[in-house]
Each structure stands twice: as structure tokens, then as C-alpha cells.
Design a protein around this motif. Structure first.
Motif, mmCIF file in Angstrom:
data_model
loop_
_atom_site.group_PDB
_atom_site.id
_atom_site.type_symbol
_atom_site.label_atom_id
_atom_site.label_comp_id
_atom_site.label_asym_id
_atom_site.label_seq_id
_atom_site.Cartn_x
_atom_site.Cartn_y
_atom_site.Cartn_z
ATOM 1 N N ALA A 1 -6.430 6.889 -0.013
ATOM 2 C CA ALA A 1 -5.853 6.459 -1.296
ATOM 3 C C ALA A 1 -6.333 5.076 -1.694
ATOM 4 O O ALA A 1 -6.477 4.789 -2.895
ATOM 5 C CB ALA A 1 -4.323 6.474 -1.210
ATOM 6 N N ASN A 2 -6.629 4.214 -0.718
ATOM 7 C CA ASN A 2 -6.951 2.827 -1.020
ATOM 8 C C ASN A 2 -8.408 2.460 -0.757
ATOM 9 O O ASN A 2 -8.744 1.286 -0.707
ATOM 10 C CB ASN A 2 -6.023 1.917 -0.211
ATOM 11 C CG ASN A 2 -4.580 2.020 -0.667
ATOM 12 O OD1 ASN A 2 -4.202 1.465 -1.692
ATOM 13 N ND2 ASN A 2 -3.773 2.767 0.083
ATOM 14 N N ARG B 1 -3.419 7.203 3.634
ATOM 15 C CA ARG B 1 -3.327 5.852 3.071
ATOM 16 C C ARG B 1 -4.707 5.212 2.964
ATOM 17 O O ARG B 1 -4.999 4.490 2.015
ATOM 18 C CB ARG B 1 -2.391 4.994 3.917
ATOM 19 C CG ARG B 1 -2.132 3.613 3.335
ATOM 20 C CD ARG B 1 -0.965 2.934 3.995
ATOM 21 N NE ARG B 1 0.272 3.659 3.765
ATOM 22 C CZ ARG B 1 1.456 3.325 4.264
ATOM 23 N NH1 ARG B 1 1.549 2.262 5.062
ATOM 24 N NH2 ARG B 1 2.527 4.035 4.005
ATOM 25 N N TYR B 2 -5.557 5.475 3.927
ATOM 26 C CA TYR B 2 -6.918 4.935 3.876
ATOM 27 C C TYR B 2 -7.711 5.571 2.749
ATOM 28 O O TYR B 2 -8.468 4.892 2.038
ATOM 29 C CB TYR B 2 -7.611 5.136 5.228
ATOM 30 C CG TYR B 2 -7.201 4.099 6.243
ATOM 31 C CD1 TYR B 2 -8.031 3.037 6.554
ATOM 32 C CD2 TYR B 2 -5.958 4.164 6.874
ATOM 33 C CE1 TYR B 2 -7.641 2.062 7.479
ATOM 34 C CE2 TYR B 2 -5.559 3.203 7.784
ATOM 35 C CZ TYR B 2 -6.401 2.155 8.077
ATOM 36 O OH TYR B 2 -6.017 1.192 8.973
ATOM 37 N N LEU C 1 -2.551 -2.191 5.215
ATOM 38 C CA LEU C 1 -2.212 -0.769 5.112
ATOM 39 C C LEU C 1 -1.093 -0.369 6.064
ATOM 40 O O LEU C 1 -0.471 0.674 5.885
ATOM 41 C CB LEU C 1 -3.451 0.087 5.374
ATOM 42 C CG LEU C 1 -4.621 -0.111 4.399
ATOM 43 C CD1 LEU C 1 -5.675 0.958 4.618
ATOM 44 C CD2 LEU C 1 -4.150 -0.107 2.943
ATOM 45 N N GLU D 1 -5.231 -3.300 8.820
ATOM 46 C CA GLU D 1 -3.875 -2.822 9.120
ATOM 47 C C GLU D 1 -2.787 -3.816 8.737
ATOM 48 O O GLU D 1 -1.734 -3.417 8.216
ATOM 49 C CB GLU D 1 -3.789 -2.487 10.611
ATOM 50 C CG GLU D 1 -4.669 -1.299 10.992
ATOM 51 C CD GLU D 1 -4.881 -1.161 12.488
ATOM 52 O OE1 GLU D 1 -4.083 -1.752 13.251
ATOM 53 O OE2 GLU D 1 -5.835 -0.481 12.908
ATOM 54 N N ASN E 1 -2.440 7.570 9.769
ATOM 55 C CA ASN E 1 -2.161 7.791 8.345
ATOM 56 C C ASN E 1 -3.465 7.800 7.560
ATOM 57 O O ASN E 1 -3.759 6.883 6.796
ATOM 58 C CB ASN E 1 -1.229 6.704 7.819
ATOM 59 C CG ASN E 1 -0.634 7.064 6.455
ATOM 60 O OD1 ASN E 1 -1.143 7.936 5.759
ATOM 61 N ND2 ASN E 1 0.441 6.391 6.075
ATOM 62 N N ALA F 1 0.828 -1.198 0.000
ATOM 63 C CA ALA F 1 0.000 0.000 0.000
ATOM 64 C C ALA F 1 0.868 1.255 0.000
ATOM 65 O O ALA F 1 1.966 1.276 0.568
ATOM 66 C CB ALA F 1 -0.917 0.005 1.217
ATOM 67 N N THR F 2 0.365 2.304 -0.642
ATOM 68 C CA THR F 2 1.028 3.609 -0.630
ATOM 69 C C THR F 2 0.035 4.675 -0.167
ATOM 70 O O THR F 2 -1.167 4.423 -0.063
ATOM 71 C CB THR F 2 1.560 3.986 -2.024
ATOM 72 O OG1 THR F 2 0.450 4.267 -2.891
ATOM 73 C CG2 THR F 2 2.391 2.860 -2.619
ATOM 74 N N ASP F 3 0.550 5.869 0.079
ATOM 75 C CA ASP F 3 -0.301 6.969 0.545
ATOM 76 C C ASP F 3 -0.875 7.796 -0.596
ATOM 77 O O ASP F 3 -1.715 8.661 -0.348
ATOM 78 C CB ASP F 3 0.504 7.916 1.448
ATOM 79 C CG ASP F 3 1.081 7.221 2.664
ATOM 80 O OD1 ASP F 3 0.659 6.080 2.953
ATOM 81 O OD2 ASP F 3 1.949 7.825 3.330
ATOM 82 N N HIS F 4 -0.434 7.558 -1.825
ATOM 83 C CA HIS F 4 -0.775 8.472 -2.908
ATOM 84 C C HIS F 4 -1.570 7.837 -4.038
ATOM 85 O O HIS F 4 -2.107 8.551 -4.898
ATOM 86 C CB HIS F 4 0.502 9.091 -3.498
ATOM 87 C CG HIS F 4 1.518 8.060 -3.919
ATOM 88 N ND1 HIS F 4 1.444 7.379 -5.108
ATOM 89 C CD2 HIS F 4 2.622 7.601 -3.282
ATOM 90 C CE1 HIS F 4 2.456 6.534 -5.201
ATOM 91 N NE2 HIS F 4 3.207 6.658 -4.106
#
Length: 791
Positions: free
Chosen positions: A707-708, A704-705, A694, A688, A701, A595-598
Motif C-alpha cells: 500500500a505504501n 502495508r508495504y 510502517l 519499520e 504485513n 501508515a495503513t494497509d489499504h
């Protein structure tokens, strides 16, 4: 579309799916005289349609006398309203304890196998596929976990009971005379939690019907000692207070567990370690039954910081076992709970773990005063699977080794190995080791010490040993044909096999093409294998539409997935039903992504690499692509809808679309009865460190949530979306409502279909038929807009 097929063959249908049967538990008696198995009757013939109780409601018991084997017969007269399951043979093999679910009534029965006579008792034994709850202490007496007032186990009653209780509470609220409230607490108020009713440990004499209460508590598991004098019980204890914002695991426990040892002759209870917290797996008795091996941690320790203990029963003394540099390997069983694998080699306790000097390798070690002795150094890849008695067997990669006796394997070069169950409760009696390998049509079965036997079958059949008997040296195999017809057959050491039961005979004329592997490169360059299921070739050579059934994190191997044989009959995204309607179906391999934040996971990139490989083979129409994802596959499908417009139509069912709000939503049954377990920790652990992984909480964060979570990216969706949801689902109905509302707000093509009284998987045949009618219409309507397909 005109479909060509073999003369007399027909496509698989939704009606076929709802009429499928199955074999469930299959066992031989300890004396080798009887073969008993659970036969799951046609799905739509069940008395009612509760998800959790469905397998019990469908189960009927059949028996074969192995002294004179013939076609299996019902153990007891068949009753449409009553399902029956096996609970265990008596040590002499003459009796069988069974459970009977008749509407909402769950009772214990004992059948005398030679006569077929049954005696019923006014007790309701606990039952679970995950944990032992009943055992025979003699040929005439059983001990069991049971709730008071003959209340059925929670797993068998929670759906029906919760629906009825919610209606009752609504009525009381309308009357206005009594409060209708549930309260739960957190932190220092965590003690505010309605408790579950206590569980009783009972001893029953099946000849007199006399029942004795031995102990009472919040017991989970029961493990009888080999000498049948004591039972080890794990008991849920105080709540574990959660104070961290660091990611947690889906398997993190809500409550601690304590160990109780009960003398079944007099009911005396001993607690070996008052402060020890045990994992879910039950402890392990020594072969003589005088000592008990259990794993424990203290206070806020992680399981990896725990250690094994040995309790000496007669002396009532417990002590930790010296690890001698071995670190226990914490494994997650069934994706649901943490465990540490333990065992015995004679009088020495065994532990599955690794050492500081060899941290990359996990092995079995014998522990003792002289230190730790590695037992599997000659095994290429040892597993945590251990079976047998005082000289246990470890299974690994098509081979089997008996620990502590010799370095050469008992079996090697097998396609599969197993220690098959018998009705015996003593470990040394139940270790029937078998290996098998494919041999043209059928399999070759190797039983060490007994030699080789062969079972011939069709070239496309899947054949696996299901049970065995050491007393009369026979193996019971299940033979599943490609069309879903399945047989249960006895394979003796000498002489021809004998088929004793056949199910799904109505599928004999179903046309089923063998699935084909599709090897392709993922966006990162990795080569994987996906699987393509094809309908009968069209008479006009028109390429079929392609439906993708994704499930992120799944990687398929070189053998086709057994889940979608026509005889399996799963009611969600049923591949044979989709193929029977004329679609090609693709199961894509989708290794887990970070997973990424963007940006969301690149599920579309993974899926389209498989789709393009299928199109390049000329197996599907590139203008008519669809996708149907269920559960985490629903999350996968909704994410794909935000990433590509190549699909003409998408269906998502029972999915999660906002990972933040999912964490904070209770399952329907937990709202009214939180004492049976809340989903707060499992759901948080799932997001998590589970399937999405995540690696953060929403508060640490949030990017991240966002973004996904597909619900935040619906502005990118252009594909028509059919959203299916259910009001009793632990993946909440509100998730589907949020996704639909976001699309509605933007005027995008979407439809929300809500099923009432249903859970994570549709059970009502009427609702199943409705769902597939809507799914076929959804795909067909949007495929039609692609224009006339060309050859």
C-alpha cells in the motif's frame, strides 16, 4: 520570462552554488591567544569529489592572533590537493594537532601556533564528527585511535577505496587464478563475517616523534580523564543475534560494545564489566577523574532496562548505581543511535529520566545512597543537553540553569542559548555559556558574569555566536547575509567588533527576496506554516511556475529554514538555484502520518493544501506546477505522483520506491567490506519504525508495504516523471530502475538518468551541472505545454 530586479542585481545560478564556501569548526585556544577555524573552499575547487571525504578535502585552516587581532591568515601554506582539519589544541594552547588529507594519504601534524612550524608524523589518526578519537595527555603528548600502516579512517577512504578495490577484484576474476568472494552469515552462521582491521591506541610524543602502542582492539571512542591519566575506550564486540519478527528501530545495534580503561602511563588495561553492553555515546568521567560513569545493559535487555554504573579506577571496582525509582530516558541522537544522558554534579552521578510518579515529565536526577534528588523541577522543559564541569549547566527553551546551586536561571528570555566550545579539554574550562536574542539588525549577546554586548548587522542577516574565549572575554560570531555572503567577527566586551574573515563575496550582487510564511490548514484541520521562496517579479506581471520541494515528516516553524540560504550550496534540490531560474519554490509542512494497509500516505493532500494557499495569494501560476523530491523527498514525490495529476512534471532523485526490496539491499561499500557495518538492521529499522514507520515487517504485513510503495501503484501515475539515481548510493540505483521499468512497461512518460561513481548526493561538478540542466529542461518543456501564461 522577463524578470525585473534591482539595478545591478542578478539571479543566483548553479555556478554560484558550485563556488560556495563555508565556515566549519571554529575554536579558540585554551590560553585565549589563538582563534583557529576551518574554511571550506569553493566546492568545485576540491581535489576530488568523494561524498564522505568532501568536507575534509575542502577544508583549509586559518588563524587569528587574538593578542593583536587582524584579518585571518592561512595557518599553513594553501595546497589545492590537501585538505586540513583541526583535531585539538594542546592544554597550554601553544600547539594544535591537525589532520591532512592529500589525495589518499591521511597524516597527523602538529603546528606550533606562534611560529607556524608544522611537524608531520607517520600515523593516521581516526577521526569522526560523531565521536572523540584524539586527546592531549600533556603539552607534548597525545593519545589517539589509529589503524595500522597509516591507513586512513574508513569514513575518509571508503568511497575511493571501494571503487578501486572493485575494479581490482574484477581484474582478478578475469585472470581466473584466485577466488574473488565475500561471505557473510546469519543465525548460527553469523560468525561468518569478514572483520574490520583492528584499531590501535597510540601515545605519541610530538617533540621526539616516539610512538608507543598502548592497546589494540575494535575501538570506537576515546574519552580522556580530567587528570589525563586514563582513557576510557568503547570497543565493538560480538554480533547481536536478531531472532524477532517484531519491528526494530533504526538505531538497533549490530554488535555489542565493551568498556576498556587504559592507564596511559603504562598501558595497563582494565575491563570494568565483562558482560556489560554500552551504547554508542562515550562514558563520562567525574570532575576529579577518579571515577567513570557509564550506562550498560546485559544480554537481550532493551536499553530502557539498563542502568548506570560507576567504575572506581584506582580500586578497579565497578558497581551499578541505585536508580531509586528513576527510569532512564532513552533518546535517539542524530536519528542514528540510542543514548542515555549522564553527567556529574560534584561526586554524585546524574541521570536524565522519569519517575513512576511523574511519567509524563523528564528531568535530571542526582543519584546516590540516599536516593534520587530531582534537580530540574523548576525548569519548564528540561533537555538532555548538559554542559560544564563539576557544576553543570542544563539548556532548555531559551534559558540556562546551573544545577545544584540556585533555582534562578543563569539566562532566560533568550532566542538561543549555547555552551560554546573552546580548545580546552577539561570540562570546567570549556563551559563558555552565552545567550542571545534578536535586536533589530543584529543580536544582543548575554554572557553571565560578563554582561551584555551588541553586534549590529543587516535586518535580514542571521547572526549566531560561534566561539568564545573566557581568558580575554570575547565572542566570535558568524554573520550570514540574506544573499549568502558570510562574515566571521570578533566581538570584545568593549570596543567595536572586528571582521576577520569574509566568504562568498561573489554573491554580493545576487538578488534574493525574503521568503514568506504561508499559513494554511491541512486536510485534518491542523494549521501549519509552509515557506514560499519567490523569484524577482516578472516585468509583464506573469505569475511564475511553482516547484514544490517536499520532505514528508518535516514541520517548519515561524522562522524561515536556514538550509536554503544562497551561501549553503547544497547540491540537491537547491532552492536558490530553482528561484534563480525563475521558479517560485514551496517548502510544505508535512507532519508525520500513520501508515495503513489499504492506502498510501496522503502526501498529496498535505502538499496541495499548501499549494492552494500559495495560488490563493496570487503568487504562482496554477497551470504550471512541478515537484522535485530528493531521498525521502523522492519517496514523497513518487507517492504524490500516484495520488494526483495536478503537477505538470515531477522529478524524484535518490528515492526509495519499493520499501520491501530496500530492506534487503546492501549499500555498495557494505557488499565488499561488511565488517565495517551492514545496513540490514538500519534499513529494516528505517522502514519499520523510522520515517515511513510502517510498524511491521514485510513478512508479517505485506499489504502495508504494498500500500505504501509507489512502485506497486504506477498504474495511477499520469504525470511525466524524471528519475535520477546513482550507482554508489545507499538508496539503490535499482530502486530507480524498478520505478522506471514499471512506467516503461505501461508506455508512460518517464526518463531514468543514472550517474556513475556518485553517491546519495551528487559531488562531481560536471554531474551537478548536468542534473540541473536536465531538471530545468524537464520542467520548462512540460510547463510550456500548459500554454501561454497569463498575468
Amino acid at each position: 520570462m522577463a524578470i525585473a530586479g534591482p539595478l545591478g542585481a542578478r539571479p543566483y545560478s548553479v555556478d554560484d552554488m558550485l563556488k560556495t564556501e563555508a565556515f566549519s569548526k571554529i575554536e579558540t585556544s585554551p590560553d585565549g591567544r589563538w582563534l583557529v577555524f576551518e574554511r571550506l573552499m569553493p566546492f568545485e575547487a576540491a581535489a576530488r569529489f568523494d561524498l564522505d571525504a568532501m568536507d575534509v578535502l575542502r577544508s583549509r585552516l586559518y588563524v587569528v592572533d587574538l593578542a593583536d587581532p587582524a584579518e585571518a591568515k592561512p595557518l599553513l601554506p594553501l595546497d589545492r590537493d590537501a585538505g586540513m582539519v583541526m583535531l585539538g589544541f594542546s592544554p597550554d594552547g601553544k600547539r594544535l594537532a591537525i589532520g591532512r588529507l592529500d589525495r589518499q594519504h591521511w597524516t597527523l601534524g602538529v603546528v606550533t601556533l606562534a611560529s607556524g612550524a608544522a611537524r608531520w608524523f607517520k600515523v593516521a589518526p581516526d577521526t569522526s564528527e560523531f565521536r572523540p578519537t584524539l586527546a592531549w595527555v600533556s603539552d607534548t603528548q597525545v593519545v589517539m585511535l589509529a589503524q595500522a600502516n597509516a591507513t586512513p579512517p574508513w569514513v575518509l577512504r571508503r568511497d575511493a577505496e571501494d571503487r578501486a578495490e572493485v575494479a581490482r577484484l574484477w581484474a582478478l576474476a578475469q585472470a581466473g587464478q584466485v577466488p574473488t568472494v565475500t561471505a557473510i552469515g546469519s543465525g548460527h552462521d553469523a560468525v561468518v563475517l569478514p572483520p574490520a582491521p583492528p584499531v590501535r591506541l597510540l601515545r605519541l610524543d610530538v617533540t621526539t616523534g616516539i610512538t608507543r602502542l598502548l592497546a589494540q582492539g575494535d575501538f570506537e571512542t576515546l574519552r580522556l580523564s580530567p587528570d589525563r591519566r586514563h582513557v576510557a575506550l568503547t570497543e565493538q564486540a560480538e554480533l547481536i543475534r536478531v531472532t524477532t519478527t517484531a519491528p526494530i528501530r533504526q538505531s538497533d545495534d549490530l554488535r555489542r560494545r565493551r568498556l576498556r580503561i587504559v592507564d596511559v602511563t603504562n598501558g595497563r588495561v582494565w575491563s570494568p564489566c565483562a558482560v556489560c553492553d554500552l551504547p554508542f555515546d562515550p562514558p563520562v568521567w567525574s570532575p576529579r577523574g577518579d571515577r567513570l560513569l557509564f550506562f550498560a545493559r546485559h544480554g537481550a535487555q532493551a536499553w530502557s532496562a539498563g542502568r548506570p554504573w560507576v567504575a572506581q579506577v584506582e580500586a578497579q571496582r565497578a558497581r551499578p548505581v541505585a536508580l531509586s525509582g528513576v527510569r532512564p530516558e532513552v533518546i535517539m541522537r542524530r536519528g542514528a543511535y540510542d543514548a542515555v544522558a549522564l553527567g556529574w554534579l560534584g561526586a554524585r552521578p546524574l541521570l536524565f529520566g522519569r519517575t513512576i510518579s511523574k511519567p509524563a515529565r523528564v528531568d535530571w536526577y542526582a543519584l546516590g545512597a540516599s536516593g534520587a534528588t530531582i534537580l530540574t523541577a523548576n525548569v519548564a522543559a528540561p533537555t538532555a543537553t548538559l554542559a560544564g564541569g563539576s557544576a553543570p549547566i542544563v539548556l532548555a527553551a531559551g534559558a540556562a540553569w546551573r544545577l545544584g546551586r540556585r533555582k534562578a536561571p543563569l539566562l532566560t528570555g533568550m532566542d538561543g542559548v549555547a555552551v560554546l566550545p573552546t580548545g580546552a579539554q577539561r570540562p570546567e574550562q570549556s563551559a563558555v555559556l552565552l545567550g542571545w536574542r534578536q535586536a533589530g539588525g543584529g543580536i544582543v549577546i548575554d554572557r553571565p558574569g560578563s554582561g551584555i554586548r551588541r553586534f549590529a548587522a543587516g535586518a535580514d542577516d542571521v547572526v549566531r555566536p560561534a566561539a568564545a574565549s573566557s581568558q580575554n572575554d570575547l565572542v566570535v560570531v558568524q554573520d550570514i547575509e540574506a544573499n549568502g555572503v558570510a562574515h566571521l567577527a570578533i566581538v570584545p566586551k568593549a570596543g567595536p567588533p572586528l571582521t576577520v574573515a569574509t566568504i562568498n563575496a561573489r554573491l554580493a550582487d545576487v538578488s534574493q527576496r525574503a521568503p514568506v510564511p504561508v499559513r494554511h490548514h491541512l486536510p485534518g484541520g491542523e494549521t501549519v506554516t509552509s515557506w514560499l521562496y519567490r523569484p524577482a517579479a516578472a516585468a509583464d506581471n506573469v505569475k511564475p511556475p511553482l516547484i514544490v520541494v517536499p520532505y514528508a515528516g518535516t514541520v517548519y516553524g515561524d522562522e524561515p529554514p536556514g538550509l536554503w540560504n544562497p551561501g549553503v550550496g547544497r547540491t540537491y534540490t537547491n532552492v536558490p538555484a530553482l528561484v534563480g531560474h525563475g521558479y517560485a519554490v514551496l517548502l510544505p509542512s508535512m507532519p508525520a502520518l500513520a501508515a495503513t494497509d489499504h492506502a498510501p500516505f496522503d502526501f498529496a493532500g498535505q502538499i496541495l493544501s499548501a499549494v492552494d494557499a500559495v495560488i490563493a495569494r496570487g503568487e504562482a501560476d496554477p497551470a504550471r506546477l512541478g515537484l522535485w523530491g530528493h531521498s525521502y523527498g523522492g519517496y514523497t514525490g513518487a507517492s504524490v505522483a500516484t495520488e494526483t495529476d495536478r503537477f505538470k512534471a515531477i522529478i524524484v532523485s535518490s528515492g526509495i520506491y519499493d520499501l520491501t526490496s530496500f530492506q534487503g539491499t546492501f549499500a555498495p561499500t557494505a557488499r565488499r567490506s561488511p565488517g565495517y557495518g551492514l545496513g540490514i538492521l538500519p534499513w529494516a529499522g528505517w522502514t519499520e519504525t523510522g520515517q515511513p514507520g510502517l510498524g511491521a515487517t514485510p513478512s508479517t504485513n505485506p499489504a502495508r508495504y504494498v500500500a505504501n510503495s509507489p512502485v506497486y501503484h504506477t498504474d495511477r501515475i499520469t504525470t511525466p516523471l524524471l528519475i535520477m539515481a546513482a550507482d554508489r548510493d545507499f538508496t539503490p540505483l535499482q530502486q530507480g530502475e524498478q520505478l522506471f521499468s514499471a512506467l516503461y512497461r505501461q508506455g508512460k512518460d518517464a526518463e531514468l538518468v543514472s550517474y556513475w561513481g556518485e553517491n546519495h548526493v551528487l559531488m562531481s561538478p560536471a554531474n551537478v551541472r548536468d542534473a540541473y540542466a536536465r531538471a530545468f529542461a524537464w520542467f520548462d518543456r512540460h510547463f510550456a505545454r500548459a500554454g501561454t501564461p497569463k498575468p
